[in-house]
Design a protein around this motif. Structure first.
Motif, PDB file in Angstrom:
ATOM      1  N   ASP A 175      81.617  28.990  74.316  1.00 48.88           N
ATOM      2  CA  ASP A 175      82.876  28.454  74.737  1.00 48.88           C
ATOM      3  C   ASP A 175      82.605  27.090  73.718  1.00 48.88           C
ATOM      4  OD1 ASP A 175      80.236  27.554  75.979  1.00 48.88           O
ATOM      5  OD2 ASP A 175      81.002  27.046  77.807  1.00 48.88           O
ATOM      6  N   VAL A 176      81.573  26.471  73.556  1.00 44.74           N
ATOM      7  CA  VAL A 176      81.731  25.220  72.751  1.00 44.74           C
ATOM      8  C   VAL A 176      82.350  25.618  71.364  1.00 44.74           C
ATOM      9  CG1 VAL A 176      79.255  25.365  71.866  1.00 44.74           C
ATOM     10  CG2 VAL A 176      80.172  23.369  71.872  1.00 44.74           C
ATOM     11  N   VAL A 177      82.135  26.770  70.866  1.00 42.26           N
ATOM     12  CA  VAL A 177      82.597  27.002  69.446  1.00 42.26           C
ATOM     13  C   VAL A 177      84.409  27.122  69.559  1.00 42.26           C
ATOM     14  CG1 VAL A 177      82.643  28.871  67.686  1.00 42.26           C
ATOM     15  CG2 VAL A 177      80.608  28.125  68.697  1.00 42.26           C
ATOM     16  N   VAL A 178      84.674  27.873  70.853  1.00 43.72           N
ATOM     17  CA  VAL A 178      86.076  27.859  71.163  1.00 43.72           C
ATOM     18  C   VAL A 178      86.786  26.557  71.313  1.00 43.72           C
ATOM     19  CG1 VAL A 178      87.760  28.866  72.708  1.00 43.72           C
ATOM     20  CG2 VAL A 178      85.600  30.162  72.297  1.00 43.72           C
ATOM     21  N   TYR A 179      85.802  25.928  72.041  1.00 44.40           N
ATOM     22  CA  TYR A 179      86.457  24.235  72.148  1.00 44.40           C
ATOM     23  C   TYR A 179      86.707  23.752  70.791  1.00 44.40           C
ATOM     24  CZ  TYR A 179      85.813  19.466  73.412  1.00 44.40           C
ATOM     25  OH  TYR A 179      86.047  18.181  73.522  1.00 44.40           O
ATOM     26  N   PHE A 180      85.625  23.733  69.892  1.00 47.62           N
ATOM     27  CA  PHE A 180      85.663  22.926  68.678  1.00 47.62           C
ATOM     28  C   PHE A 180      87.011  23.507  67.986  1.00 47.62           C
ATOM     29  CE2 PHE A 180      85.340  22.923  64.137  1.00 47.62           C
ATOM     30  CZ  PHE A 180      85.031  21.741  64.050  1.00 47.62           C
ATOM     31  N   ASP A 181      87.190  24.768  67.990  1.00 48.23           N
ATOM     32  CA  ASP A 181      88.524  25.299  67.265  1.00 48.23           C
ATOM     33  C   ASP A 181      89.624  25.182  67.813  1.00 48.23           C
ATOM     34  OD1 ASP A 181      86.748  26.787  65.452  1.00 48.23           O
ATOM     35  OD2 ASP A 181      86.745  28.669  66.239  1.00 48.23           O
ATOM     36  N   ILE A 182      89.814  25.041  69.001  1.00 53.66           N
ATOM     37  CA  ILE A 182      91.000  24.613  69.717  1.00 53.66           C
ATOM     38  C   ILE A 182      91.079  23.167  69.565  1.00 53.66           C
ATOM     39  CG2 ILE A 182      92.124  24.374  72.154  1.00 53.66           C
ATOM     40  CD1 ILE A 182      90.683  26.670  73.213  1.00 53.66           C
ATOM     41  N   THR A 183      90.210  22.169  69.539  1.00 52.89           N
ATOM     42  CA  THR A 183      90.419  20.754  69.490  1.00 52.89           C
ATOM     43  C   THR A 183      90.707  20.579  67.799  1.00 52.89           C
ATOM     44  OG1 THR A 183      88.788  20.291  70.997  1.00 52.89           O
ATOM     45  CG2 THR A 183      89.266  18.753  69.524  1.00 52.89           C
ATOM     46  N   ALA A 184      90.207  21.363  67.094  1.00 52.88           N
ATOM     47  CA  ALA A 184      90.558  21.069  65.736  1.00 52.88           C
ATOM     48  C   ALA A 184      91.814  21.602  65.283  1.00 52.88           C
ATOM     49  CB  ALA A 184      89.629  21.907  64.761  1.00 52.88           C
ATOM     50  N   LEU A 185      92.357  22.580  66.134  1.00 50.00           N
ATOM     51  CA  LEU A 185      93.796  22.962  65.894  1.00 50.00           C
ATOM     52  C   LEU A 185      94.678  21.719  66.194  1.00 50.00           C
ATOM     53  CD1 LEU A 185      96.115  25.127  65.500  1.00 50.00           C
ATOM     54  CD2 LEU A 185      96.044  25.801  67.713  1.00 50.00           C
ATOM     55  N   TRP A 186      94.511  21.188  67.383  1.00 50.26           N
ATOM     56  CA  TRP A 186      95.629  20.137  67.839  1.00 50.26           C
ATOM     57  C   TRP A 186      95.212  18.791  66.886  1.00 50.26           C
ATOM     58  CZ3 TRP A 186      98.950  22.154  70.394  1.00 50.26           C
ATOM     59  CH2 TRP A 186      98.598  23.042  71.586  1.00 50.26           C
ATOM     60  N   LEU A 187      94.164  18.531  66.516  1.00 49.05           N
ATOM     61  CA  LEU A 187      93.675  17.593  65.575  1.00 49.05           C
ATOM     62  C   LEU A 187      94.466  17.729  64.290  1.00 49.05           C
ATOM     63  CD1 LEU A 187      90.087  16.833  66.150  1.00 49.05           C
ATOM     64  CD2 LEU A 187      92.179  15.245  67.012  1.00 49.05           C
ATOM     65  N   ALA A 188      94.620  18.974  63.862  1.00 51.19           N
ATOM     66  CA  ALA A 188      95.103  19.141  62.471  1.00 51.19           C
ATOM     67  C   ALA A 188      96.638  19.022  62.698  1.00 51.19           C
ATOM     68  CB  ALA A 188      94.708  20.703  62.080  1.00 51.19           C
ATOM     69  N   LEU A 189      97.211  19.570  63.697  1.00 54.93           N
ATOM     70  CA  LEU A 189      98.718  19.357  63.867  1.00 54.93           C
ATOM     71  C   LEU A 189      99.088  17.819  64.035  1.00 54.93           C
ATOM     72  CD1 LEU A 189      99.399  21.996  66.681  1.00 54.93           C
ATOM     73  CD2 LEU A 189     100.099  22.021  64.260  1.00 54.93           C
ATOM     74  N   ALA A 190      98.112  16.949  64.671  1.00 54.90           N
ATOM     75  CA  ALA A 190      98.354  15.524  64.582  1.00 54.90           C
ATOM     76  C   ALA A 190      98.168  14.828  63.277  1.00 54.90           C
ATOM     77  CB  ALA A 190      97.365  14.944  65.414  1.00 54.90           C
ATOM     78  N   TRP A 191      97.470  15.354  62.611  1.00 56.83           N
ATOM     79  CA  TRP A 191      97.296  14.952  61.123  1.00 56.83           C
ATOM     80  C   TRP A 191      98.735  15.440  60.460  1.00 56.83           C
ATOM     81  CZ3 TRP A 191      95.529  10.909  59.010  1.00 56.83           C
ATOM     82  CH2 TRP A 191      95.480  10.822  57.360  1.00 56.83           C
ATOM     83  N   LEU A 192      99.136  16.355  60.533  1.00 57.26           N
ATOM     84  CA  LEU A 192     100.453  16.782  59.924  1.00 57.26           C
ATOM     85  C   LEU A 192     101.440  15.993  60.244  1.00 57.26           C
ATOM     86  CD1 LEU A 192     100.149  20.930  60.205  1.00 57.26           C
ATOM     87  CD2 LEU A 192      99.686  19.360  57.971  1.00 57.26           C
ATOM     88  N   VAL A 193     101.685  15.548  61.565  1.00 55.98           N
ATOM     89  CA  VAL A 193     102.596  14.715  62.185  1.00 55.98           C
ATOM     90  C   VAL A 193     102.542  13.245  61.421  1.00 55.98           C
ATOM     91  CG1 VAL A 193     103.324  13.259  64.079  1.00 55.98           C
ATOM     92  CG2 VAL A 193     102.821  15.886  64.413  1.00 55.98           C
TER      93      VAL A 193
END
Length: 521
Positions: A175-193
């Protein structure tokens, strides 16, 4: 055709039309050299801006995706799994992998450290650190509200994903790996913004956003912590101000302040510039919206009895922590064998003198920046003052966590769009990650001595100071400012763009008196 192309581009951009964008292969030697494998610099008579898809903004976003992918792979070594003696899966951080592979990310250990793995609600969940020891103390979620809720929401999504995966519907892992990947997805979108907003703020210099999209700091620190949330709010807030929407700008800066504190610092430069231009009514609208938004986000946690104490953890923690390894104060303490302003402190005893010194130094730096803004011959640009204020905060603060440098990246390219100096600073700052990791590894484990790390800290700080000096020089010599080289005043100035001065600290030059004429009959 000219020999001034590699010198900053003033001669090449002075003749640009009102809507024509700057061509970096003609104005930046770094871009010109990088373009050689792809056909070389653009021709002076080439027709540009007519491709149906590949605009500078889309190229910048594509490059940002590449940098974010590299950043994820840089952290991937820290989310590898292995089986324990009982066959259960766990993270493979054996042999201090997080340091030797330089893949450390706060996102991974905070999943357990902030009790997100147990489903507790942030700010209402209390636990004890050092339980059973003399140093036992209460702990709560230590991040500002918007970041804390972001972490909690991602944890809920990760745990929901794992539950669905147990039914055979989805691939999964820890679950911590899934948590990291989900968090990274949103952080990546924030950087694209962030890149999107910077490109729109830069107007005719949209290629500058493509340049920072590949920043070494993004590759190293996009997923070190949660700071791209704040950079997105900060950049879009500046864009709203540029579009003359002060209330929306205030709302976005208030949301950014609820994620990380620094977007609220922009209100200072805006106030100084609004006073100089007589536009204080617009500033009050922005400041009021920012304060109301920040209060609206924080009030439910501050007022509710179950979360009121947890809400204050962020402020308590920051008041009691000492000088971090990344700060200049720690450099002086280590190299001069100095006990610090407060001397030896007891457990959880706040460094009162250090806190006062950092606050006074930051306020003094802000006062100096305000003087520069009011004394300069031409009104500084918004990005120039915002960069100076955030840099002053980082240099005078007792904490400079490595990911904080991301705060400066969008501001730096808007304040001083000179690619070579910016790349030099970003490379030095990103390179600091390696001695940091091997210093944390410890000399007993073949890590680096502390002096290597401290030396890089000083180099990073000197690079930022050099950029600040360059910005101040261009404020006092606006003819050297590449943004103003082709007739623009302030692309993100909003109501300040082109506004005449109403207040300055410069002595007005008296008109020379004409010599009296002898009147004859």
């Amino acid at each position: 055709m000219g020999g001034s192309r590699g010198s900053g581009g003033v001669a090449d951009t002075a003749s640009l039309g009102a809507d024509e964008r700057v061509r970096p292969t003609l104005t930046e030697s770094l871009a010109r050299d990088a373009s050689i494998p792809f056909g070389g610099p653009i021709g002076e008579h080439a027709v540009v801006g007519r491709h149906w898809f590949w605009t500078p903004l889309r190229v910048g976003l594509l490059l940002a995706v590449v940098a974010l992918a590299l950043s994820w792979f840089g952290k991937a070594a820290c989310i590898q799994q292995n089986a324990g003696p009982d066959g259960s899966l766990g993270l493979d951080w054996s042999g201090s992998r997080q340091f030797t592979a330089m893949c450390y990310s706060d996102i991974v250990p905070l999943y357990g450290a902030e009790r997100l793995d147990r489903g507790g609600f942030p700010y209402a969940t209390m636990w004890y650190d050092d339980e059973g020891k003399p140093t036992q103390h209460e702990r709560y979620m230590e991040y500002p509200v918007l970041t804390g809720m972001f972490m909690w929401a991602n944890a809920q999504m990760a745990q929901g994903w794992v539950e669905l995966a147990k039914q055979g519907w989805l691939p999964t892992g820890l679950d911590v790996v899934v948590y990291f990947d989900i968090t990274a997805l949103w952080l990546a979108l924030a950087w694209l913004v962030t890149i999107w907003a910077v490109a729109l703020c830069a107007k005719r210099r949209k290629w500058d956003a493509a340049f920072i999209a590949l920043s070494p700091l993004v590759i190293v620190h996009a997923f070190t912590n949660f700071d791209t949330l704040a950079t997105a709010f900060a950049a879009v807030g500046l864009l709203a101000w540029a579009r003359k929407r002060p209330v929306l700008a205030g709302v976005l800066l208030g949301l950014g302040g609820a994620a990380k504190l620094y977007p609220l610092f922009f209100l200072g430069p805006l106030l100084v510039l609004c006073i100089r231009s007589g536009k204080t009514r617009d500033w009050w609208r922005t400041a009021g919206a920012a304060a109301a938004t920040w209060a609206a986000v924080n009030a439910p946690f501050y007022l509710h009895p179950d979360t009121a104490r947890g809400w204050g953890e962020f402020f308590r923690l920051n008041s009691t922590r000492g000088a971090d390894p990344d700060s200049l104060y720690n450099v002086f303490m280590q190299w001069l064998n100095w006990p610090g302003f407060d001397g030896p402190l007891g457990f959880k005893e706040p460094p009162t003198v250090l806190n006062t010194v950092t606050a006074v130094l930051f306020l003094a730096a802000c006062a100096a920046i305000a003087f520069v803004a009011w004394h300069a011959p031409t009104k500084p640009r918004v990005a120039q003052l915002c960069f100076l204020v955030v840099a002053a905060f980082l240099l005078t603060n007792k904490v400079w966590s490595p990911q904080y440098s991301l705060w400066l990246v969008p501001l730096a390219i808007l304040a001083i769009p000179r690619w070579k100096p910016l790349l030099a600073w970003m490379a030095i700052d990103a390179a600091l990650w390696a001695p940091r990791m091997f210093f944390y590894l410890g000399t007993d484990n073949k890590g680096l001595p502390q002096d290597w790390f401290l030396g890089f800290v000083v180099a990073r700080d000197l690079a930022v100071i050099a950029l600040c000096v360059m910005v101040i020089i261009e404020i006092y010599r606006p003819h050297r400012d590449l943004v103003r080289a082709h007739g623009d005043d302030d692309p993100i100035g909003g109501v300040l763009d082109g506004a005449p001065d109403r207040f300055t600290l410069r002595r007005k030059e008296q008109p020379k008196e004409e010599p009296a004429q002898l009147v004859t009959a």
